[in-house]
Design a protein around this motif. Structure first.
Motif, mmCIF file in Angstrom:
data_model
loop_
_atom_site.group_PDB
_atom_site.id
_atom_site.type_symbol
_atom_site.label_atom_id
_atom_site.label_comp_id
_atom_site.label_asym_id
_atom_site.label_seq_id
_atom_site.Cartn_x
_atom_site.Cartn_y
_atom_site.Cartn_z
ATOM 1 N N MET A 121 -0.706 5.557 -3.576
ATOM 2 C CA MET A 121 0.329 6.546 -3.254
ATOM 3 C C MET A 121 1.717 6.021 -3.590
ATOM 4 S SD MET A 121 -0.686 8.345 0.305
ATOM 5 C CE MET A 121 0.972 8.946 0.569
ATOM 6 N N VAL A 122 1.967 4.799 -3.131
ATOM 7 C CA VAL A 122 3.282 4.205 -3.395
ATOM 8 C C VAL A 122 3.497 4.080 -4.901
ATOM 9 C CG1 VAL A 122 4.682 2.148 -3.104
ATOM 10 C CG2 VAL A 122 3.341 3.009 -1.200
ATOM 11 N N ALA A 123 2.443 3.666 -5.602
ATOM 12 C CA ALA A 123 2.556 3.496 -7.052
ATOM 13 C C ALA A 123 2.934 4.815 -7.713
ATOM 14 C CB ALA A 123 1.231 2.984 -7.612
ATOM 15 N N ILE A 124 2.264 5.904 -7.298
ATOM 16 C CA ILE A 124 2.560 7.219 -7.901
ATOM 17 C C ILE A 124 4.035 7.559 -7.710
ATOM 18 C CG2 ILE A 124 2.147 9.698 -7.703
ATOM 19 C CD1 ILE A 124 -0.663 9.060 -6.821
ATOM 20 N N ASP A 125 4.495 7.405 -6.441
ATOM 21 C CA ASP A 125 5.869 7.800 -6.165
ATOM 22 C C ASP A 125 6.854 6.900 -6.899
ATOM 23 O OD1 ASP A 125 5.015 9.850 -4.653
ATOM 24 O OD2 ASP A 125 5.107 8.773 -2.755
ATOM 25 N N TYR A 126 6.491 5.617 -7.011
ATOM 26 C CA TYR A 126 7.370 4.685 -7.713
ATOM 27 C C TYR A 126 7.456 5.100 -9.183
ATOM 28 C CZ TYR A 126 9.518 0.362 -9.220
ATOM 29 O OH TYR A 126 10.393 -0.551 -9.732
ATOM 30 N N TRP A 127 6.282 5.471 -9.705
ATOM 31 C CA TRP A 127 6.251 5.921 -11.111
ATOM 32 C C TRP A 127 7.136 7.152 -11.297
ATOM 33 C CZ3 TRP A 127 3.636 10.675 -12.093
ATOM 34 C CH2 TRP A 127 3.675 11.054 -13.455
ATOM 35 N N LEU A 128 7.099 8.028 -10.283
ATOM 36 C CA LEU A 128 7.913 9.245 -10.362
ATOM 37 C C LEU A 128 9.401 8.876 -10.418
ATOM 38 C CD1 LEU A 128 7.854 12.384 -10.178
ATOM 39 C CD2 LEU A 128 8.197 12.126 -7.746
ATOM 40 N N LYS A 151 0.874 11.350 -17.297
ATOM 41 C CA LYS A 151 0.155 10.258 -16.631
ATOM 42 C C LYS A 151 -0.900 10.881 -15.751
ATOM 43 C CE LYS A 151 3.050 6.632 -17.364
ATOM 44 N NZ LYS A 151 3.045 5.223 -17.239
ATOM 45 N N TYR A 152 -2.014 10.197 -15.620
ATOM 46 C CA TYR A 152 -3.033 10.707 -14.715
ATOM 47 C C TYR A 152 -3.125 9.799 -13.517
ATOM 48 C CZ TYR A 152 -4.088 13.839 -18.383
ATOM 49 O OH TYR A 152 -3.973 14.805 -19.316
ATOM 50 N N THR A 153 -3.406 10.376 -12.366
ATOM 51 C CA THR A 153 -3.395 9.541 -11.162
ATOM 52 C C THR A 153 -4.796 9.409 -10.592
ATOM 53 O OG1 THR A 153 -2.995 11.493 -9.893
ATOM 54 C CG2 THR A 153 -1.096 10.193 -10.492
ATOM 55 N N VAL A 154 -4.973 8.303 -9.914
ATOM 56 C CA VAL A 154 -6.267 8.065 -9.256
ATOM 57 C C VAL A 154 -6.100 8.525 -7.821
ATOM 58 C CG1 VAL A 154 -8.028 6.283 -9.067
ATOM 59 C CG2 VAL A 154 -5.925 5.853 -10.382
ATOM 60 N N TRP A 155 -7.163 9.003 -7.261
ATOM 61 C CA TRP A 155 -7.060 9.372 -5.851
ATOM 62 C C TRP A 155 -8.323 8.938 -5.151
ATOM 63 C CZ3 TRP A 155 -2.659 10.243 -4.007
ATOM 64 C CH2 TRP A 155 -2.566 10.576 -2.660
ATOM 65 N N CYS A 156 -8.200 8.133 -4.085
ATOM 66 C CA CYS A 156 -9.428 7.705 -3.419
ATOM 67 C C CYS A 156 -9.324 8.027 -1.945
ATOM 68 C CB CYS A 156 -9.646 6.231 -3.626
ATOM 69 S SG CYS A 156 -8.347 5.304 -2.867
ATOM 70 N N THR A 167 -0.201 4.475 10.719
ATOM 71 C CA THR A 167 0.380 3.127 10.712
ATOM 72 C C THR A 167 0.679 2.688 9.288
ATOM 73 O OG1 THR A 167 -1.071 2.701 12.575
ATOM 74 C CG2 THR A 167 0.078 0.816 11.653
ATOM 75 N N LEU A 168 -0.314 2.890 8.404
ATOM 76 C CA LEU A 168 -0.109 2.445 7.019
ATOM 77 C C LEU A 168 1.021 3.234 6.347
ATOM 78 C CD1 LEU A 168 -3.740 1.740 5.880
ATOM 79 C CD2 LEU A 168 -1.881 0.124 5.990
ATOM 80 N N LEU A 169 1.101 4.535 6.674
ATOM 81 C CA LEU A 169 2.183 5.333 6.086
ATOM 82 C C LEU A 169 3.537 4.773 6.508
ATOM 83 C CD1 LEU A 169 1.023 9.014 6.193
ATOM 84 C CD2 LEU A 169 2.340 7.959 4.392
ATOM 85 N N CYS A 170 3.665 4.500 7.823
ATOM 86 C CA CYS A 170 4.954 3.986 8.304
ATOM 87 C C CYS A 170 5.258 2.640 7.656
ATOM 88 C CB CYS A 170 4.915 3.827 9.818
ATOM 89 S SG CYS A 170 4.889 5.405 10.647
ATOM 90 N N LEU A 171 4.220 1.774 7.599
ATOM 91 C CA LEU A 171 4.453 0.440 7.036
ATOM 92 C C LEU A 171 4.826 0.535 5.556
ATOM 93 C CD1 LEU A 171 1.728 -1.701 8.797
ATOM 94 C CD2 LEU A 171 4.173 -1.665 9.213
ATOM 95 N N SER A 172 4.081 1.389 4.805
ATOM 96 C CA SER A 172 4.384 1.467 3.369
ATOM 97 C C SER A 172 5.792 2.036 3.173
ATOM 98 C CB SER A 172 3.343 2.296 2.622
ATOM 99 O OG SER A 172 3.222 3.555 3.210
ATOM 100 N N ALA A 173 6.172 3.005 4.026
ATOM 101 C CA ALA A 173 7.505 3.585 3.899
ATOM 102 C C ALA A 173 8.577 2.522 4.144
ATOM 103 C CB ALA A 173 7.672 4.726 4.894
ATOM 104 N N ILE A 174 8.404 1.774 5.245
ATOM 105 C CA ILE A 174 9.403 0.751 5.558
ATOM 106 C C ILE A 174 9.436 -0.293 4.445
ATOM 107 C CG2 ILE A 174 9.931 -1.123 7.174
ATOM 108 C CD1 ILE A 174 8.929 0.842 9.378
#
Length: 1512
Positions: free
Chosen positions: A999-1006, A1017-1022, A1079-1086
């Motif tokens: 997710m972070v990678a996609i947004d960073y790419w954006l 670009k094509y994205t992976v989703w798991c 939790t992971l969303l908050c951590l990745s955001a921070i």
């Protein structure tokens, strides 16, 4: 460079030649005056006031808001503060354009901000101290401020400074606000008349605040505290020191009580009934709208505000990312004027605006949630009261004809009301969502043009897929529920018959069937998990798909490059759009459910009611001569003489010479009565009877001739087709007793969930003497002595299970204890043995009731009591056959009299047999004792569980309890996760991490892409699927020691299989999933923000500390409140089902009002807990949301001030992420708290699994035991000692005996002498800690249990049948031929009966064998023992519930069918073992006598001889 107020870049700064007011600087200085005035006056008052605050009387009054215009003032003040902030910002920005600092541009605004804050603090203190005179200060302040600001505005107009300039707009707004605040102040003076008026108005606090029991202060606190739930602080922080209890949360305010809301709803409901169309059912929807529409509208408007403010986020982001300064400037008064549009192009200003918008949005959203939840709870309370009132008026025929089952009523209470409550919670979404969607699409179109519509259409097309998945989810959930209900039913059966299953070694057969069902349930759960993950996948994939579609289209259609500001704004907008679309399916589902619930409720509220029984209130005309007091002559009866006289020799007592004439007084009279149970066929026809006052009337007749119906008809429970029931009104003139209440003991005993004492006194005042007399009359004392807490023991549904006879005696005791004129007893002797019946008749009815001169109506089958009757009513087939005294009947209807006589002789013979028996009561008491003699160890076991927790920290001071309460049970969590298999845990964690990094990678790419040229670009989703946990509980504790089942209440074991398993299956996985995701969303955001702007980490330190404390306090409080909510819900549901079961009794006693009161109390208690729980959730969410807003502000400020080397795309990335944090922070805490509560289930199940199980192996191998062992059936008992538990005393001490092959042995002894324990020892069911039993040369302790138990047969004392077929009950393993089964049934005298049943051997047996009589069930158990042809048969008091004739046949059968086998009979009727080869007499675990019966009888002083004598 020197600072100066007017700046020193021109000479004219201090020049006033053109008039004082034409110098801008002077005007600004003038504006300072009011602010300074206010600060100077209020500070001393505040400090003096705060010093004397301790003298306030009642704690609650400090939340009392009584000045008019209170909320208006708070709103205006907050707006004022906001405008001041804008003014400061504008001043600072303008100041940057000047050559030297001009303090007058922002300083007055700053002081104004402080003054406004002070004004509201000051106001709050004045209001709570109730000192209105001091408000004058504020009034003066508003006037002065208004005047000075107006001067400034007029000057602006004079110089043509218009709306184009921001400072003009701000000044204009300030003028308006000060004017409004002045108006509010004038209004306070007008209403309260505290100044210039002779008589100031006196006010008293509202009732709720005078009542210190009310702790729910939300309606009474000021606006700020309302919005932030500040008043909850003491409760939530205090929970840390000591747990929150019911006392602590107190009562509900009057407006929220169930009664208040019930009246509102009922009025709205009844108003819809019209005279022209009385049958038309009022609409429940309309009444709900009329009663609770206003708060829902309020909540919806809050919701709209929140949703609109939600769009500020994306717009501010696009502003912050996109704005580079553009400079133009205009000057007036020699200072710079900023244009209105320019403010919104200033990035720091945008950051502050974003922060404020977030704070406001979250406040409104939580307010909306709170209002709907409060309304939902109020609605539920009102509905419950409505349903309850209806239950109390339901016609009995509805209940008995099965139109209205208990299950339906329970569903209405437990499910339908909750559905409606939930619907209300989600209700505002219904109309808020479309607005949100439309607004979102418009904004997207504004940002991106046509390509936005493509993206939106992707969302719209994928929404139906979401809905489809949602319906699939609902279906799967339903099938899971069906399987688990089925599994529970099977488990209950196993637990009820566990002893039998173990004795027959059948536990595996039954456990396998449960495990099979559990397998299906797990498959269904996995399907559920699959659909859930699909739904979560769709949820995450839809916005991505929409964004991709949009951006790709945009790249192809448009020539402009997509700027970062547009990209991230649209990304944030798509995220906003998905939520309503996803929720829509849920809301629609709930709406459909609500429609169904309302329909069910409507049907229920329209169902038949019982007739209006004005006659019970004595309004019927009754001639006055019937009111003469009857002079009662004492009854001459010799109480010592046994009750078995012959009727002929019986002289009628001299009590009543007259035949009753019309003048004779009666208590109840029925004339020409035809009564029915709902259908048009009359059950009772042509009834003409009278019940004489103060005398004993008996109603006799065969089974099913309408005796009970006659009582109910008199009580008004039946529908009358014609005829009248008169109740004598003279009752009131002769006594002060409870007027029209009838003490009624129904045939089917009905107990409350309460103590024994409460069941007997039943709401009457307690009188020790009377209570004791009643208990003695019903011979309840011995039973009470057996109970763990005497008569304070809880009995009833949730309490201790009493036997039928004990329950019935308590019901009779209740009828005797009540102080009423009339007592109706419906067959009180049916479940009692002869001694108790005699005692009850003599002591209770003849002595206790007749001494009281009470009118008694007794329905009975025991004809030997007829000699005591003053009046007899004989019934047949729903009509009255005869009515009169015994003498009358003897003279007039010889036939009937003779019929009675033969019946009585027969009863007498039964009596003689009956007295030999160790009476049924002693049996019942014995079962009770067996259940309780172990209660000490039971308590020890319980205490051990608790001790284990406490041993960790023995020194129990406050700090340690605190730390224990705020710890998360990591051990249990680990146990839970590891039971799913380590591979699963690894998979789950890694897939989660992978997902978030992608997710972070996609947004960073954006972010990167918007700053360079577009590529496809094509994205992976798991996506991970929640774990299905296979805790080993899937089976049933079939292999636990039988002792475990004796000491653990059935309900507790079942709870592990129902509630706890359900939590583990269905609640923990989603909670865990949600927890890890947020939790992971908050951590990745921070992480992303910190990566973009490292400076942000400095701001994170205080935020993290704040977050830690918030979650720490909240988790503890939430757990307590959740426990309170759960523990208050159960009594409420039980009260409903209890009332529905005991309707006739409650109505006969006239206790409706008391029960209603109780229901309202229970509802309010539960609602209080629920309200506090939801307020605590709001408390948390407001705080975490504000923290989230701070994070956004910190991220924005950090990126603005370190902007130099940053790509603007990355700033957008950071801010978009910061926005998501606000949504997820509170879920982290909520899920943590939930998980903690849910882990308790894992812990319980765990401790359950660690219970010791029996050692099934044995030291011998099965192959070493002969196939046909035991052949001979020789039994040697050597020095045997047995105990039930290592903590208990031995029950058998050093027993020695030898039983030869084929001998018939009888074992007898008093209750508790160890007879049954010996029979259990043969099966190795108890702890044989010394000595051994050798059967055919093999020590049974060495055998595998399965082998041992499958080779012996036993017939138990209580017959147990399982639901299924007859074949399944005789041979669950399906190992025998039909011939063998028929043969066994023939031996047991059942063949003809089974042949007559449809299906023969495959005929249905209902749960517990309810479709057969107790005697028949016992015979089936015998047949079961015959099917297993073993050479040793043990009969444990097997003939207790069989009548004499059948028993004699059985004895013969056993002697013939088992002629060559060893039979050990444990007898409680001694005469059954007189023919045995050997008799063993036991006493206190020892063998006392051991010989042939003949030899033992010769010892005249022996124990056996004394038993036999007592029996004769």
């Amino acid at each position: 460079m020197a600072l100066s107020f007017c700046g020193n870049d021109r000479n004219s700064s201090y020049n006033v030649d053109e008039g004082v007011f034409n110098n801008g600087c002077f005007v600004d200085a003038l504006n300072l005056v009011p602010h300074v005035f206010l600060l100077f006056i209020t500070f001393p008052i505040l400090f003096i006031g705060w010093g004397s605050q301790s003298s306030k009387v009642q704690i609650h009054h400090n939340t009392w808001l009584h000045f008019p215009g209170h909320n208006m003032r708070w709103v205006l003040t907050f707006t004022l503060l906001f405008v001041h902030v804008c003014e400061i910002a504008e001043g600072i920005v303008s100041n940057q354009w000047m050559d030297t600092p001009h303090l007058h541009l922002f300083m007055p605004a700053f002081i104004g901000f402080i003054a406004a804050t002070t004004s509201v603090v000051y106001y709050h203190n004045i209001e709570t101290a109730n000192f209105p005179k001091l408000l004058l200060v504020l009034f003066i302040y508003w006037v002065l401020a208004f005047i000075t600001k107006t001067i400034k505005l007029s000057k602006f107009v004079e110089y043509n400074v218009g709306f184009r300039y921001l400072r003009f707009c701000i000044t204009a707004m300030l003028v308006v606000l000060y004017g409004l605040l002045m108006a509010v102040e004038i209004n306070v003076i007008r209403v309260r008349k505290y100044v210039f008026f002779a008589s100031p108005q006196k006010v008293k606090p509202p009732e709720d605040l005078q009542d210190l029991g009310v702790r729910f202060l939300q309606p009474f606190v000021n606006l700020l505290s309302k919005a932030t739930y500040w008043w909850m602080n003491p409760l939530i922080i205090g929970a840390h020191k000591r747990p929150i209890e019911l006392k602590k949360i107190g009562k509900l305010p009057i407006a929220m009580r169930a009664l208040t809301n019930y009246l509102r709803l009922k009025d709205a409901y009844e108003d819809q009934r019209h005279a022209e169309d009385p049958d038309k059912a009022p609409s429940i929807w309309k009444s709900m709208y009329r009663a609770f529409g206003h708060p829902i509208l309020l909540s919806s408007s809050f919701r709209y505000m929140a949703d609109l403010l939600g769009f500020a986020g994306p717009l501010c982001i696009s502003g912050i990312v996109g704005h580079l300064e553009n400079k133009t400037s205009r000057r007036h008064f020699g200072v710079y004027f900023m244009e209105s549009t320019q403010l919104l192009q200033n990035t720091p200003v945008l950051a502050v605006l974003l922060f404020l918008a977030l704070v406001l949005q979250r406040t409104f959203l939580q307010a909306s949630y709170y209002v709907t939840i409060e309304t939902g709870i109020n609605l539920r309370g009102a509905l419950l009261a409505m349903i309850y009132n209806k239950i109390l008026r339901l016609s009995t025929s509805n209940m008995s004809m099965g139109e209205m089952t208990l299950g339906q009523i329970n569903n209405l209470v437990a499910i339908e009301t909750n559905q409606l409550m939930w619907f209300l919670f989600l209700c505002p979404n219904l109309w808020a969502m479309p607005v949100q969607i439309i607004m979102g699409v418009i904004l997207l179109y504004y940002l991106l043009g046509v390509s936005a519509l493509i993206g939106a259409s992707v969302i719209v097309f994928l929404a139906p897929v979401q809905y489809l998945i949602a319906t699939k989810l609902a279906d799967t959930q339903k099938s899971t529920l069906d399987y688990s209900t089925d599994r529970l039913k099977k488990t209950t059966e196993i637990l009820k018959g566990i002893k039998l299953l173990k004795l027959y070694a059948w536990e595996n057969i039954f456990c396998n069937s449960v495990e099979e069902t559990r397998g299906k349930e797990l498959t269904s759960l996995k399907t559920f998990a699959f659909y859930t993950s699909m739904s979560i996948f769709m949820n995450a994939a839809i916005p991505i798909a929409a964004v991709l579609a949009t951006f790709v289209t945009h790249a192809y259609i448009s020539n402009d490059r997509l700027s970062p500001s547009e990209a991230f704004a649209s990304l944030a907008l798509f995220h906003i759009l998905v939520t309503p679309l996803f929720l829509l399916s849920t809301v629609v589902r709930f709406a459909v459910k609500a429609l169904v619930s309302v329909q069910k409720l409507g049907e229920f509220l329209q169902s038949d009611e019982i007739g209006d029984d004005s006659w019970r209130n004595g309004e019927m005309s009754v001639s006055l001569d019937s009111c003469k007091k009857h002079s009662g002559v004492t009854k001459a009866i010799n109480r010592k003489q046994p009750l078995r006289y012959q009727l002929d020799g019986y002289e009628q007592p001299s009590r009543r010479q007259l035949r009753p004439t019309e003048t004779e007084d009666f208590a109840v009279k029925v004339s020409n009565g035809f009564f029915t149970w709902g259908s048009n066929l009359s059950t009772l026809s042509d009834i003409n009877i009278r019940i004489p006052t103060g005398q004993l009337t008996m109603i006799v007749g065969q089974v099913g001739c309408g005796k009970s119906s006659l009582l109910l008809a008199m009580l008004g429970e039946m529908q009358s087709i014609s005829g009248k029931v008169y109740w004598s009104s003279c009752l009131s003139c002769t006594s002060i007793k409870n007027r029209y209440s009838v003490a009624y003991a129904a045939q089917k005993s009905w107990l409350l969930n309460a103590t024994v004492e409460e069941n007997i006194t039943f709401g009457s005042p307690f009188s020790k003497q009377r209570y004791k007399a009643v208990i003695d009359a019903c011979s309840l004392q011995p039973d009470i002595d057996l109970l763990p807490f005497g008569d304070q023991t809880e009995i009833g549904e949730r309490g201790i299970n009493l036997s039928g006879g004990q329950r019935q005696r308590i019901c009779v005791a209740r009828a005797l204890y009540q102080n009423t004129n009339i007592v109706f007893l419906d067959d009180p002797f049916s479940a009692l043995d002869i001694h108790l019946s005699d005692h009850l008749m003599l002591e209770g009815i003849l002595k206790f009731l007749q001494d009281d001169k009470r009118t008694v109506v007794l329905v009975t089958h025991k004809l030997q009591y007829l000699i005591h009757a003053d009046w007899i009513i004989a019934m047949k087939d729903g009509t009255v056959l005869r009515e009169g005294t015994l003498k009358d009947i003897q003279n007039n209807d010889v036939e009937l009299y003779e019929h009675w006589k033969t019946l009585m002789n027969r009863q007498d013979q039964e009596l003689e047999k009956d007295t030999e028996v160790e009476s049924q009561t002693t049996l019942e008491r014995k079962t009770l004792r067996r259940a309780f003699y172990s209660r000490e160890t039971k308590n020890q076991i319980d205490d051990e569980d608790e001790e284990e927790e406490e041993e960790e920290d023995e020194d129990d001071n406050l700090s340690t309890t605190t730390s224990r309460r705020s710890k998360i049970p990591w051990k249990v969590c680990w146990r839970y996760l590891s039971s799913g298999g380590f591979f699963m845990v690894f998979l789950m964690v890694s897939s989660k991490l992978l997902k978030h990094s992608v997710m972070v990678a996609i947004d960073y790419w954006l972010a990167y892409w918007t700053s360079s040229s577009p590529h496809n670009k094509y994205t992976v989703w798991c996506r991970n699927s929640p774990l299905s946990h296979h805790l080993p509980l899937c089976g049933v504790p079939g292999n636990y020691v039988v002792r475990f089942f004796d000491v653990t209440p059935l309900g507790q074991i079942l709870n592990r299989f129902s509630a706890d398993t359900n939590i583990i299956d269905q609640h923990i996985p989603p909670t865990l999933e949600s927890l890890t995701r947020s939790t992971l969303l908050c951590l990745s955001a921070i992480g992303v923000i910190a990566f973009v702007t490292p400076a942000f980490l400095i701001a994170m330190v205080p935020i993290t500390i704040g977050f830690y404390f918030i979650q720490k306090y909240f988790r503890v409080a939430s757990k307590d409140l959740q426990d309170l909510d759960d523990s208050t819900q159960l009594p409420l549901l039980c009260h409903f089902s209890e009332t529905a079961e005991g309707l006739t009794t409650i109505r006969a006693f006239r206790h409706e009002a008391r029960f209603k009161q109780r229901m309202l109390e229970l509802t309010d208690t539960n609602n209080t807990a629920y309200l506090f729980l939801s307020a605590a959730n709001r408390w948390l969410e407001v705080r975490t949301d504000y923290l989230g807003a701070w994070i956004v502000l910190a991220a924005a400020v950090a990126s603005i001030f370190t902007i130099s080397g940053l790509q603007s795309g990355l700033v957008g990335l950071g801010l978009t992420y910061a926005l998501t944090v606000t949504n997820y922070l509170n879920w982290v805490v909520r899920n943590l708290a939930d998980l903690e509560v849910q882990m308790a289930a894992v812990k319980k199940v765990n401790s359950f699994l660690s219970t010791e199980s029996e050692n099934y192996e044995g030291s011998m191998d099965v192959s070493q035991v002969a196939e046909d062992w035991p052949q001979q059936g020789e039994i040697k008992i050597q020095d045997l000692c047995v105990r039930y538990d290592p903590m208990l005393k031995p029950v058998l001490k050093h027993v020695n005996a030898y039983i030869q092959p084929g001998q018939k042995v009888g074992i007898c002894g008093r209750t508790g002498s160890g007879k049954s324990s010996l029979s259990l020892a043969f099966f190795n069911m108890v702890d044989m800690f010394e000595g051994k039993i050798i059967i055919d040369g093999i020590d049974i302790c060495k055998l595998p249990l399965q082998t041992l138990r499958s080779r012996l047969s036993i017939i138990m004392q209580d017959p147990v049948l399982f639901s299924g077929s007859i074949r399944f009950n005789l041979d669950p393993g399906c190992t025998c031929t039909d011939d063998r089964l028929w043969e066994a049934l023939e031996i047991a005298q059942l063949k003809n009966m089974v042949k007559a049943l449809p299906g023969g051997l495959d005929a249905v047996v209902t749960e517990g064998g309810e479709n057969f009589s107790v005697g028949q069930r016992q015979l089936f158990c015998l047949a079961r023992a015959f099917v297993r042809k073993s050479s040793i048969l043990i009969m444990d008091e097997a003939t207790a519930s069989i009548d004499m004739a059948t028993e004699n046949i059985l004895q013969k059968v056993v002697m013939t069918a088992f002629a060559d086998r060893t039979v050990v009979t444990i007898a409680h009727r001694v005469h059954t073992i007189l023919t045995a080869d050997l008799v063993i007499v036991m006493k206190r675990g020892n063998i006392l006598e051991y010989d042939k019966p003949e030899t033992l009888l010769e010892q005249a002083d022996g124990l056996f001889a004394s038993f036999v004598k007592a029996d004769m």
